[in-house]
Enzyme design. Structure first.
Site, PDB file in Angstrom:
ATOM      1  N   ASN A  72       0.860  -1.184   0.000  1.00 40.04           N
ATOM      2  CA  ASN A  72       0.000   0.000   0.000  1.00 40.04           C
ATOM      3  C   ASN A  72       0.899   1.238   0.000  1.00 40.04           C
ATOM      4  OD1 ASN A  72       0.599   0.807   2.814  1.00 40.04           O
ATOM      5  ND2 ASN A  72      -0.606  -0.997   3.371  1.00 40.04           N
ATOM      6  N   ASP A  82       1.317  -8.331   1.144  1.00 42.09           N
ATOM      7  CA  ASP A  82       2.104  -7.297   1.830  1.00 42.09           C
ATOM      8  C   ASP A  82       2.415  -7.707   3.262  1.00 42.09           C
ATOM      9  OD1 ASP A  82       3.345  -4.864   2.317  1.00 42.09           O
ATOM     10  OD2 ASP A  82       1.483  -3.747   2.529  1.00 42.09           O
TER      11      ASP A  82
END
Length: 227
Positions: A72, A82
């Site tokens: 992000n 992530d």
């Protein structure tokens, strides 16, 4: 870029032989010379060549020089790929991301751009972070998604990564259909051979699950057939 120097470069991937044989049978490598595909085993007379292949599974276990993180914009970890990369790679990755936020990226990483850090405890040497766009019904953001692959490969070229692994960026909670995400991933990577081939030798797509694997197989076959 954050401090990536000091690690010994990885050699070409060394997979277990039984898996190598199975993978080669089910997911054949596609060779690209500039803008033209050639069959495996044919003569490669050009310096700028690059292979594309699929290796389904967990991107944090792939033995490549660089893994791409679907990050992000804050670069401070999150969910999905992530979060997994940050957890398994350890605190070194987060420390370098924070350094980037304090220096060159105070506003965060824009969608479609890419930046590299250490890979910490992962088998890879680097993590290349890129921010995929959220799918929108009233706006075509395909070029931003394609930019994630272009810019990640440019960063890989810059740092000297010979093998690069990608997840399915923007698929899942970002709303992109897997078929479209896979098509953009494969066509964009193939189009970059002239620019980054010769340094980047191999691009590995790492879909997770049967549906994602089928989408990447179909996209690779479609691009190959169009050449």
């Amino acid at each position: 870029m954050a401090n990536w120097r000091g690690k010994t470069p990885l050699s070409r991937c060394s997979w277990a032989e039984p898996f190598r044989a199975c993978s080669a049978l089910v997911f054949p490598t596609i060779h690209i010379i500039g803008n033209a595909f050639i069959a495996p085993g044919e003569s490669d007379a050009y310096a700028r060549s690059m292979d594309l292949r699929i290796e389904p599974g967990d991107i944090t276990t792939i033995h490549v020089d660089a893994v791409v993180n679907a990050a992000n914009s804050r670069l401070l970890g999150g969910g999905g790929v992530d979060g997994t990369i940050h957890r398994r790679g350890g605190g070194e990755i987060l420390a370098e991301c924070r350094q980037l936020r304090e220096t060159t990226l105070p506003e965060g990483l824009p969608a479609g751009q890419a930046v590299a850090t250490t890979a910490g405890k992962l088998p890879a040497r680097w993590v290349i972070h890129t921010v995929g766009p959220v799918h929108a019904k009233k706006e075509d953001r395909s070029d931003t998604l394609a930019s994630c692959y272009r810019e990640s490969l440019r960063v890989a070229h810059e740092i000297g990564a010979r093998t690069v692994a990608f997840p399915a960026i923007s698929a899942g909670i970002y709303g992109w259909s897997m078929d479209d995400a896979a098509r953009i991933a494969v066509t964009t990577a193939a189009s970059m051979a002239d620019e980054v081939g010769g340094v980047v030798d191999e691009v590995v797509f790492v879909p997770f699950g049967d549906a994602a694997t089928a989408a990447f197989e179909a996209a690779l076959a479609e691009v190959n057939a169009s050449r």
